[in-house]
Enzyme design. Sequence first.
Site, PDB file in Angstrom:
ATOM      1  CE  LYS A 197      -1.614   2.695   3.084  1.00  0.00           C
ATOM      2  NZ  LYS A 197      -1.443   3.972   2.328  1.00  0.00           N
ATOM      3  CB  ALA A 241       2.206   7.572   0.772  1.00  0.00           C
ATOM      4  N   GLY A 290       7.747   4.564   7.825  1.00  0.00           N
ATOM      5  CA  GLY A 290       6.897   5.723   8.092  1.00  0.00           C
ATOM      6  C   GLY A 290       7.140   6.226   9.497  1.00  0.00           C
ATOM      7  CD  GLU A 297      13.549   3.669   7.420  1.00  0.00           C
ATOM      8  OE1 GLU A 297      13.534   4.520   8.342  1.00  0.00           O
ATOM      9  OE2 GLU A 297      13.438   3.933   6.228  1.00  0.00           O
ATOM     10  CB  CYS A 352      13.433   8.704   7.977  1.00  0.00           C
ATOM     11  SG  CYS A 352      13.922   7.533   6.735  1.00  0.00           S
ATOM     12  CD  GLU A 411      11.490  12.085  11.206  1.00  0.00           C
ATOM     13  OE1 GLU A 411      12.300  11.448  10.531  1.00  0.00           O
ATOM     14  OE2 GLU A 411      10.367  11.638  11.484  1.00  0.00           O
TER      15      GLU A 411
END
Length: 483
Positions: A179, A181, A233, A255, A289, A386
């Site tokens: 799936k 985004a 994500g 992750e 990330c 973040e």
Amino acid sequence: MSTLTQSNLVKNDNYWQGRWQSAAQRFAVTNPATGELLAEVADATPAQAQQAVSAAAEAFGSWSALPAAERSALLLRWQQLLLAHQDELALLLTLEQGKPLAEAKGEIAYGASYLQWFAEEAKRVYGDTIPAPAADKRILVIKQPVGVVTAITPWNFPNAMIARKAAAALAAGCTFVVKPAQQTPLSALALAELAAQAGIPAGVFNVLASTDAKGIGAVLTKDPLVAKCSFTGSTQVGKTLLAQCAEGVKRVSMELGGNAPFIVFEDADLDAAVQGLMASKFRNAGQTCVCTNRVYVQASVLPQFSQKLQQAVAALRIGNGTAPGIDLGPLIDEAACQKVHSLVQDAMTAGAELICGGQRQHSSGLFYLPTILTGVNAAMAVVQQEIFGPVVALQSFDSEAEVLAKANATEHGLAAYFYSRDIGRIFRVSEGLSYGMVGVNEGIISNAAAPFGGVKQSGYGREGSKYGLEDYLTIKYICLGGL
Ligand code: ADP
């Protein structure tokens, strides 16, 4: 999009069981640089997700039974098709995601490199024979694919986050349902088209674009036919998916978010450090990330470093990623812009000084100016969260021990960077950083040969390298008795 209307890589239906699949509802995919409508994509339902998982389960027997060399050859054909269509795929990626075209081309090559790497690794899944404790026994260990793998991927690398998971899974002999985004389904569907062209059999690689992340996510983590879920994500969503996977004791790779420190010691080559920071901070407009989140500069070199950094930032060109020479595209959506702006404002209210940027390029639109803040401290949200935007938050430090403690004072542990020319310090700091990946005198560290992944709340599992295949294999011990 006009240049792409002729392209047979633009798909707006989902793909499973080797067929393009429509849906009752459709959702809009827009260009973040212009707001232009790119496509209306089929909005998969949880019931359709079950169909896709069933198709993957059906295909598992024959796919896992293929000799590794045949799976390898199919992955290589897929990789070659990605490279043959690199320009088209890159344009599609820039249109739906916003990153500059040169970066998008880089991402396609990077995604393809995982297909190549794991095509090669597929042939090297070795087992063991182990000396047994009794004369009439032998111990064999074989490695087998875990089964149906599901993946949930983010919008910041719409091609590569899928390619690097699918490459390892398919190489191991697993079948795969992803799936993507909601913001970036077109790159995922283009991958499905090329998988079909490469001859990857029906049911082996399946794509479910949907606005119902929760509903699809529930199927992908709970369906009894699913053996493993691989997620990239946010830490928050990762925790939800982990809890869902726990019900069925599924394997997982996670992750998750990072909060990367970037440390500049006084013995560093400051020009190289500025260059490394620019690469690790502004790639994808700061939306990765492993992007630098916190910058620590030793007090004695802060004025010099800050001046060089300001010059480099002033040279950045911001604009539509399809235009030539652009360094910085738009952020992904309005919520992203607002979040970045609120972090900057919050820091300024708490006493940080704005050196440049600090606002959108125009009053409307998603282009956020490259920003430098100084006088930042650990209590500020811009340090704790973040940022996921083009904001450099500078702090100063005095000693190695102090900065190591500060760098590690986070629940995250994905990537960290530092610049130094002292060999003793390089070893001490590399070993002392509580992170899964450390860049020493280097701002860009990810490649297919290396293990990508984090510690602490940045997750577990590794992608790429010889370790990446292990995540999709299970160990079976066979005891031969009565010999
Ligand atoms: P980001 O901040 O990068 O958008 P997210 O963790 O929100 O990170 O999204 C990453 C992926 O997880 C996307 O494909 C998104 O649709 C999906 N996602 C978000 N919430 C859920 C959920 N509750 N269950 C399953 N997937 C989800």
